[in-house]
Design an enzyme around this catalytic site. Structure first.
Site, mmCIF file in Angstrom:
data_model
loop_
_atom_site.group_PDB
_atom_site.id
_atom_site.type_symbol
_atom_site.label_atom_id
_atom_site.label_comp_id
_atom_site.label_asym_id
_atom_site.label_seq_id
_atom_site.Cartn_x
_atom_site.Cartn_y
_atom_site.Cartn_z
ATOM 1 N N GLU A 135 0.798 -1.237 0.000
ATOM 2 C CA GLU A 135 0.000 0.000 0.000
ATOM 3 C C GLU A 135 0.834 1.293 0.000
ATOM 4 O O GLU A 135 0.556 2.226 0.747
ATOM 5 C CB GLU A 135 -0.961 -0.009 1.207
ATOM 6 C CG GLU A 135 -1.901 -1.201 1.194
ATOM 7 C CD GLU A 135 -2.770 -1.337 2.441
ATOM 8 O OE1 GLU A 135 -2.782 -0.425 3.278
ATOM 9 O OE2 GLU A 135 -3.437 -2.375 2.573
ATOM 10 N N GLU A 247 -6.080 -10.907 -0.746
ATOM 11 C CA GLU A 247 -6.883 -10.642 0.462
ATOM 12 C C GLU A 247 -8.376 -10.577 0.114
ATOM 13 O O GLU A 247 -9.098 -9.692 0.586
ATOM 14 C CB GLU A 247 -6.462 -9.314 1.117
ATOM 15 C CG GLU A 247 -4.987 -9.225 1.424
ATOM 16 C CD GLU A 247 -4.574 -7.933 2.124
ATOM 17 O OE1 GLU A 247 -5.447 -7.205 2.642
ATOM 18 O OE2 GLU A 247 -3.361 -7.660 2.152
HETATM 19 O O1 G3I Z 1 -4.284 -7.759 19.318
HETATM 20 C C1 G3I Z 1 -4.952 -6.604 19.835
HETATM 21 C C2 G3I Z 1 -5.642 -6.942 21.128
HETATM 22 O O2 G3I Z 1 -4.691 -7.289 22.104
HETATM 23 C C3 G3I Z 1 -6.456 -5.709 21.574
HETATM 24 O O3 G3I Z 1 -7.191 -6.025 22.703
HETATM 25 C C4 G3I Z 1 -7.420 -5.292 20.468
HETATM 26 C C5 G3I Z 1 -8.196 -4.015 20.827
HETATM 27 O O4 G3I Z 1 -8.491 -3.238 19.694
HETATM 28 O O5 G3I Z 1 -6.685 -5.010 19.297
HETATM 29 C C6 G3I Z 1 -5.973 -6.140 18.809
HETATM 30 O O6 G3I Z 1 -5.277 -5.744 17.672
HETATM 31 C C7 G3I Z 1 -6.056 -5.592 16.505
HETATM 32 C C8 G3I Z 1 -5.462 -6.523 15.440
HETATM 33 O O7 G3I Z 1 -6.113 -6.314 14.221
HETATM 34 C C9 G3I Z 1 -5.585 -7.990 15.820
HETATM 35 O O8 G3I Z 1 -6.933 -8.356 15.901
HETATM 36 C C10 G3I Z 1 -5.970 -4.151 16.031
HETATM 37 O O9 G3I Z 1 -6.643 -3.308 16.959
HETATM 38 C C11 G3I Z 1 -6.605 -4.011 14.669
HETATM 39 O O10 G3I Z 1 -6.380 -2.697 14.168
HETATM 40 C C12 G3I Z 1 -5.962 -4.997 13.714
HETATM 41 O O11 G3I Z 1 -6.614 -4.888 12.481
HETATM 42 C C13 G3I Z 1 -5.953 -5.497 11.378
HETATM 43 C C14 G3I Z 1 -5.678 -4.442 10.315
HETATM 44 O O12 G3I Z 1 -5.083 -5.051 9.191
HETATM 45 C C15 G3I Z 1 -4.734 -3.344 10.825
HETATM 46 O O13 G3I Z 1 -4.729 -2.276 9.943
HETATM 47 C C16 G3I Z 1 -6.871 -6.571 10.820
HETATM 48 O O14 G3I Z 1 -7.002 -7.639 11.771
HETATM 49 C C17 G3I Z 1 -6.285 -7.114 9.514
HETATM 50 O O15 G3I Z 1 -7.247 -7.937 8.893
HETATM 51 C C18 G3I Z 1 -5.962 -5.962 8.574
HETATM 52 O O16 G3I Z 1 -5.363 -6.504 7.418
HETATM 53 C C19 G3I Z 1 -5.062 -5.584 6.348
HETATM 54 C C20 G3I Z 1 -3.866 -6.138 5.595
HETATM 55 O O17 G3I Z 1 -2.810 -6.365 6.472
HETATM 56 C C21 G3I Z 1 -3.447 -5.166 4.484
HETATM 57 N N1 G3I Z 1 -4.563 -4.875 3.608
HETATM 58 C C22 G3I Z 1 -5.763 -4.421 4.262
HETATM 59 C C23 G3I Z 1 -6.205 -5.403 5.334
HETATM 60 C C24 G3I Z 1 -7.501 -4.988 5.958
HETATM 61 O O18 G3I Z 1 -7.351 -3.764 6.629
#
Ligand code: G3I
Length: 340
Positions: A135, A247
């Site tokens: 990205e 994805e």
């Molecule tokens: O692990 C913590 C947990 O300890 C905490 O309690 C909780 C509270 O918010 O957050 C958890 O972390 C989260 C993490 O996912 C694991 O679940 C983050 O807040 C959350 O922001 C994070 O989101 C991920 C996101 O990327 C980050 O931008 C999504 O799971 C993941 O599916 C997403 O994946 C991205 C690809 O890498 C790139 N392309 C877009 C795609 C979708 O956004």
């Protein structure tokens, strides 16, 4: 002994790998394990291999979750996509700081090289393709124009385009067998497609080792159409690049419905469900007509868990994957599996 019927991975084995993004928590579910065993030949860590998760503090690596996923893949003889090295999200704070100030360019290059070396050494037996850069193009920014398409990320502000080139070169040295990818969303059409083509052809002209482009495929029940998809595949193939759909999920909502309330749909409306299934079938069938397409990975396995449950609206239910909340295959899977 129960005879396994053909799964997606068998149906498409001569065309491309079929994959899913996973976490440790998902792999620990029995139904997920069964679904993966039957249908998937590739796995991606949804979060566990991102910079801030692997190296939360300088030179202190946390391999726990990534190792769990890699060991699962090793046991099952499944390949992995490595996701991701350079991304503007999920980077640790220390990475862009040095003695309380903004990190210098030289230090950032060194930190990147160290990260690539360590991560490669640990996973280059199992990761066949790396999203080296994710990205980096931002066509929504107010500064965007044909010659200025880079996202103004911390990486770019300090390292410029040079750090992107360096990342691919470093990764090629550290993981010489891996395919190296540039990965992005919305890059199947419009300004993002045009900018990505410009960026990738200039990188290739400069001798940067890039093997392919990842089309993330965060799509909608009514998008993309066949023409759009074919045009994107053919445009990237013309540069000699491999293509992976990295994805894929197909939202029950349109983007312009993003601001609706959290309980917008209690269940997926049937007409949208049918259209979504058509989209999935079309994507797999079209992809199988092009030798350059090497992987179709969905961003999750079943509708019991998807990042779209919290994006772009918090706590809004979505049903974007190939399996329902009970891991039962949806009609697209049944139809694709019957197609051979
Ligand atoms: O692990 C913590 C947990 O300890 C905490 O309690 C909780 C509270 O918010 O957050 C958890 O972390 C989260 C993490 O996912 C694991 O679940 C983050 O807040 C959350 O922001 C994070 O989101 C991920 C996101 O990327 C980050 O931008 C999504 O799971 C993941 O599916 C997403 O994946 C991205 C690809 O890498 C790139 N392309 C877009 C795609 C979708 O956004």
């Amino acid at each position: 002994m129960k005879v396994m019927e053909n799964g997606l991975k068998d149906i498409f084995k001569d065309s491309f790998l079929t994959g899913a993004a996973v976490s440790r928590a998902i792999l620990e579910q029995e139904a997920a394990d069964e679904t993966i065993t039957r249908h998937f030949s590739s796995l991606t860590a949804e979060n566990a291999m991102k910079f801030s998760l692997l190296q939360p503090q300088e030179n202190i690596f946390d391999w726990n979750e990534a190792d769990f996923i890699a060991n699962y893949a090793r046991r099952k003889n499944i390949k992995m996509r490595g996701h991701t090295i350079i991304w503007h999200n999920q980077t640790p704070e220390w990475l862009f700081l040095e003695g309380g100030n903004k990190v210098s360019k030289t230090t950032l290059f060194k930190r990147l090289e160290n990260h690539i070396d360590k991560v490669s050494a640990r996973y280059n037996d199992i990761v066949y393709a790396w999203d080296v850069l994710n990205e980096a193009i931002d066509t929504d920014s107010s500064d965007f124009c044909a010659d200025n398409y880079f996202r103004n990320s911390e990486w770019f502000k300090t390292g410029g385009r040079e750090i992107f080139e360096f990342a691919f070169k470093c990764m090629r040295e550290a993981s010489p067998k891996a395919k190296l990818f540039y990965n992005d969303y919305n890059n199947e059409s419009g300004a993002k497609l045009d900018s990505t083509l410009r960026f990738l052809s200039s990188m290739l002209d400069a001798g940067v080792p890039i093997d392919g482009v990842g089309i993330q495929g965060h799509w909608y029940y009514n998008f993309p159409d066949e023409k759009t998809l074919r045009h994107a595949i053919e445009s990237y193939s013309a540069l000699g690049l491999e293509i992976e759909f990295t994805e894929v999920d197909i939202s029950a909502y349109r983007w312009d419905e993003a601001k609706e309330s959290a309980d917008f749909f209690p269940a997926m409306p049937n007409e949208r469900f049918l259209e979504q299934q058509q989209r999935f079938i079309e994507i797999f069938k079209i992809a199988s007509e092009y030798k350059s397409v090497k992987n179709i990975t969905t961003w999750g396995i079943a509708d019991n868990y998807t990042w779209l449950g919290n994006f772009p609206v918090k706590n809004r239910k979505n049903w974007p994957l190939l399996f329902d909340e009970q891991y039962r295959e949806k009609p697209a899977v049944t139809e694709l599996c019957a197609s051979l």
